[in-house]
Scaffold this motif. Structure first.
Motif, PDB file in Angstrom:
ATOM      1  N   THR A  84       0.837  -1.207   0.000  1.00 30.66           N
ATOM      2  CA  THR A  84       0.000   0.000   0.000  1.00 30.66           C
ATOM      3  C   THR A  84       0.869   1.253   0.000  1.00 30.66           C
ATOM      4  N   THR A  85       0.283   2.352  -0.418  1.00 33.02           N
ATOM      5  CA  THR A  85       1.024   3.615  -0.428  1.00 33.02           C
ATOM      6  C   THR A  85       1.017   4.259   0.953  1.00 33.02           C
ATOM      7  N   ASP A  86       1.951   5.135   1.156  1.00 32.30           N
ATOM      8  CA  ASP A  86       2.035   5.888   2.408  1.00 32.30           C
ATOM      9  C   ASP A  86       2.533   7.290   2.073  1.00 32.30           C
ATOM     10  N   LEU A  87       1.809   7.962   1.175  1.00 31.56           N
ATOM     11  CA  LEU A  87       2.229   9.269   0.683  1.00 31.56           C
ATOM     12  C   LEU A  87       1.219  10.347   1.060  1.00 31.56           C
ATOM     13  N   ASP A  88       1.735  11.533   1.332  1.00 31.89           N
ATOM     14  CA  ASP A  88       0.860  12.646   1.688  1.00 31.89           C
ATOM     15  C   ASP A  88       0.264  13.317   0.457  1.00 31.89           C
ATOM     16  N   ALA A  89       0.957  13.218  -0.663  1.00 32.39           N
ATOM     17  CA  ALA A  89       0.447  13.843  -1.887  1.00 32.39           C
ATOM     18  C   ALA A  89       1.158  13.280  -3.115  1.00 32.39           C
ATOM     19  N   VAL A  90       0.472  13.402  -4.245  1.00 33.50           N
ATOM     20  CA  VAL A  90       1.058  13.042  -5.535  1.00 33.50           C
ATOM     21  C   VAL A  90       0.769  14.169  -6.511  1.00 33.50           C
ATOM     22  N   LEU A  91       1.813  14.646  -7.164  1.00 33.93           N
ATOM     23  CA  LEU A  91       1.680  15.662  -8.198  1.00 33.93           C
ATOM     24  C   LEU A  91       1.741  14.973  -9.552  1.00 33.93           C
ATOM     25  N   VAL A  92       0.725  15.212 -10.384  1.00 32.66           N
ATOM     26  CA  VAL A  92       0.671  14.609 -11.715  1.00 32.66           C
ATOM     27  C   VAL A  92       0.717  15.714 -12.755  1.00 32.66           C
ATOM     28  N   GLY A  93       1.678  15.597 -13.672  1.00 27.21           N
ATOM     29  CA  GLY A  93       1.807  16.595 -14.726  1.00 27.21           C
ATOM     30  C   GLY A  93       2.290  15.982 -16.016  1.00 27.21           C
ATOM     31  N   TRP A  94       2.570  16.812 -16.982  1.00 27.02           N
ATOM     32  CA  TRP A  94       3.061  16.317 -18.275  1.00 27.02           C
ATOM     33  C   TRP A  94       4.400  15.606 -18.119  1.00 27.02           C
ATOM     34  N   PHE A  95       5.118  15.918 -17.066  1.00 27.48           N
ATOM     35  CA  PHE A  95       6.431  15.315 -16.793  1.00 27.48           C
ATOM     36  C   PHE A  95       6.308  13.893 -16.272  1.00 27.48           C
ATOM     37  N   GLY A  96       5.157  13.565 -15.649  1.00 22.95           N
ATOM     38  CA  GLY A  96       4.985  12.261 -15.023  1.00 22.95           C
ATOM     39  C   GLY A  96       4.360  12.399 -13.650  1.00 22.95           C
ATOM     40  N   LYS A 153       0.974   2.822 -19.036  1.00 19.60           N
ATOM     41  CA  LYS A 153       2.361   2.370 -18.963  1.00 19.60           C
ATOM     42  C   LYS A 153       3.311   3.488 -19.388  1.00 19.60           C
ATOM     43  N   SER A 154       4.579   3.265 -19.092  1.00 18.39           N
ATOM     44  CA  SER A 154       5.645   4.207 -19.462  1.00 18.39           C
ATOM     45  C   SER A 154       5.434   5.597 -18.864  1.00 18.39           C
ATOM     46  N   VAL A 155       4.861   5.650 -17.661  1.00 19.57           N
ATOM     47  CA  VAL A 155       4.695   6.926 -16.954  1.00 19.57           C
ATOM     48  C   VAL A 155       5.832   7.070 -15.948  1.00 19.57           C
ATOM     49  N   PRO A 156       6.673   8.094 -16.086  1.00 15.27           N
ATOM     50  CA  PRO A 156       7.772   8.288 -15.125  1.00 15.27           C
ATOM     51  C   PRO A 156       7.223   8.528 -13.712  1.00 15.27           C
ATOM     52  N   VAL A 157       7.775   7.823 -12.714  1.00 23.08           N
ATOM     53  CA  VAL A 157       7.335   7.962 -11.323  1.00 23.08           C
ATOM     54  C   VAL A 157       8.546   8.228 -10.437  1.00 23.08           C
ATOM     55  N   LYS A 198       4.280  14.081 -22.651  1.00 27.24           N
ATOM     56  CA  LYS A 198       3.009  13.641 -23.231  1.00 27.24           C
ATOM     57  C   LYS A 198       2.194  12.762 -22.272  1.00 27.24           C
ATOM     58  N   ILE A 199       2.320  13.047 -20.990  1.00 25.00           N
ATOM     59  CA  ILE A 199       1.547  12.300 -20.004  1.00 25.00           C
ATOM     60  C   ILE A 199       0.132  12.868 -19.927  1.00 25.00           C
ATOM     61  N   GLN A 200      -0.858  12.009 -19.927  1.00 26.08           N
ATOM     62  CA  GLN A 200      -2.251  12.433 -19.818  1.00 26.08           C
ATOM     63  C   GLN A 200      -2.580  12.633 -18.333  1.00 26.08           C
ATOM     64  N   VAL A 201      -2.722  13.851 -17.941  1.00 22.94           N
ATOM     65  CA  VAL A 201      -2.853  14.190 -16.523  1.00 22.94           C
ATOM     66  C   VAL A 201      -4.100  13.597 -15.879  1.00 22.94           C
ATOM     67  N   GLU A 202      -5.234  13.787 -16.480  1.00 17.27           N
ATOM     68  CA  GLU A 202      -6.504  13.346 -15.874  1.00 17.27           C
ATOM     69  C   GLU A 202      -6.553  11.841 -15.627  1.00 17.27           C
ATOM     70  N   PRO A 203      -6.282  10.987 -16.626  1.00 16.49           N
ATOM     71  CA  PRO A 203      -6.335   9.544 -16.399  1.00 16.49           C
ATOM     72  C   PRO A 203      -5.319   9.078 -15.347  1.00 16.49           C
ATOM     73  N   VAL A 204      -4.137   9.668 -15.367  1.00 20.19           N
ATOM     74  CA  VAL A 204      -3.113   9.279 -14.392  1.00 20.19           C
ATOM     75  C   VAL A 204      -3.541   9.639 -12.972  1.00 20.19           C
ATOM     76  N   ALA A 205      -4.057  10.842 -12.794  1.00 17.80           N
ATOM     77  CA  ALA A 205      -4.529  11.271 -11.479  1.00 17.80           C
ATOM     78  C   ALA A 205      -5.670  10.381 -11.003  1.00 17.80           C
ATOM     79  N   ALA A 206      -6.554  10.002 -11.909  1.00 18.03           N
ATOM     80  CA  ALA A 206      -7.690   9.144 -11.565  1.00 18.03           C
ATOM     81  C   ALA A 206      -7.245   7.775 -11.077  1.00 18.03           C
ATOM     82  N   ALA A 207      -6.093   7.310 -11.554  1.00 13.32           N
ATOM     83  CA  ALA A 207      -5.582   5.989 -11.155  1.00 13.32           C
ATOM     84  C   ALA A 207      -5.210   5.952  -9.676  1.00 13.32           C
ATOM     85  N   PHE A 208      -5.009   7.126  -9.073  1.00 10.71           N
ATOM     86  CA  PHE A 208      -4.602   7.181  -7.673  1.00 10.71           C
ATOM     87  C   PHE A 208      -5.747   7.507  -6.720  1.00 10.71           C
TER      88      PHE A 208
END
Length: 211
Positions: A84-96, A153-157, A198-208
């Motif tokens: 499981t995750t233990d993070l206070d926040a995740v920032l999602v942008g075009w960078f990853g 896939k291929s999303v930098p983390v 070229k990261i799709q922000v909305e779908p990536v954020a929704a995954a979390f």
């Protein structure tokens, strides 16, 4: 004459009795901790201020996200193959993806990247806690699990640890890769977070935001 001596002796006896009473009362108060010095905290009695100060970092991330049309998910609680995750926040942008773990510990903190446990000491009290860098890396794996489960896939983390304690003293090697609130603010201004991968922000954020 005998009456005068008797009265004097009676007065002296009263004074001695009063003094003895005051002495006994003071002893009882000290025994109850009324004026006695506080005992030193035993190891392990330190409060767990793990998330203390995280709000300021999250606000900073939200301001940054608003300026760049990014998304912030806070906090993040997802489960994957790696736990499981233990993070206070995740920032999602075009960078990853940038995962942020905050620690609000005070006192002195000792540790190194290869140690399973780190140490915090405050006024003689001492406690151990799990290596936050290792925990952060594990959370990064869980973020990838969530992305794979969403077909992304291929999303930098990347995951980082930010010490938010105002008076914390970090006895940590530079190679640890940790940040203070100030140094994290400077890191967030680096050009890497403005790269367009070229990261799709909305779908990536929704995954979390599962569950």
């Amino acid at each position: 004459m005998n009456d005068i001596v008797f009265i004097i002796l009676l007065v002296l006896a009263g004074v001695l009795a009063f003094a003895l009473t005051i002495y006994v009362i003071n002893l009882v108060r000290k025994g109850r901790g009324g004026s006695a010095p506080q005992k030193e905290k035993k190891p392990g009695n330190l409060p767990d201020d793990e998330h203390k100060g995280a709000e300021a970092v999250v606000r900073q991330l939200r301001r940054y996200a608003a300026l760049h049309e990014y998304k912030v998910v806070a906090p993040v609680a997802v489960t994957g193959v790696h736990g499981t995750t233990d993070l206070d926040a995740v920032l999602v942008g075009w960078f990853g993806v940038l995962g942020v773990k905050c620690l609000g510990y005070g006192g002195e903190v000792y540790g190194s990247p290869d140690e399973a446990e780190w140490v915090q000491t405050v006024n003689g009290a001492r406690r151990k806690f799990k290596n936050p860098i290792a925990r952060s890396k594990q959370s990064g794996l869980v973020l990838r699990d969530a992305l794979f489960a969403a077909g992304l896939k291929s999303v930098p983390v990347e995951t980082v640890v930010v010490f938010t304690g105002k008076r914390v003293q970090l006895a940590l090697p530079r190679s640890t890769g940790h940040y203070t609130e100030k140094s994290f603010s400077a890191y967030l201004k680096s050009s890497r977070f403005e790269e367009d991968k070229k990261i799709q922000v909305e779908p990536v954020a929704a995954a979390f935001t599962q569950g």
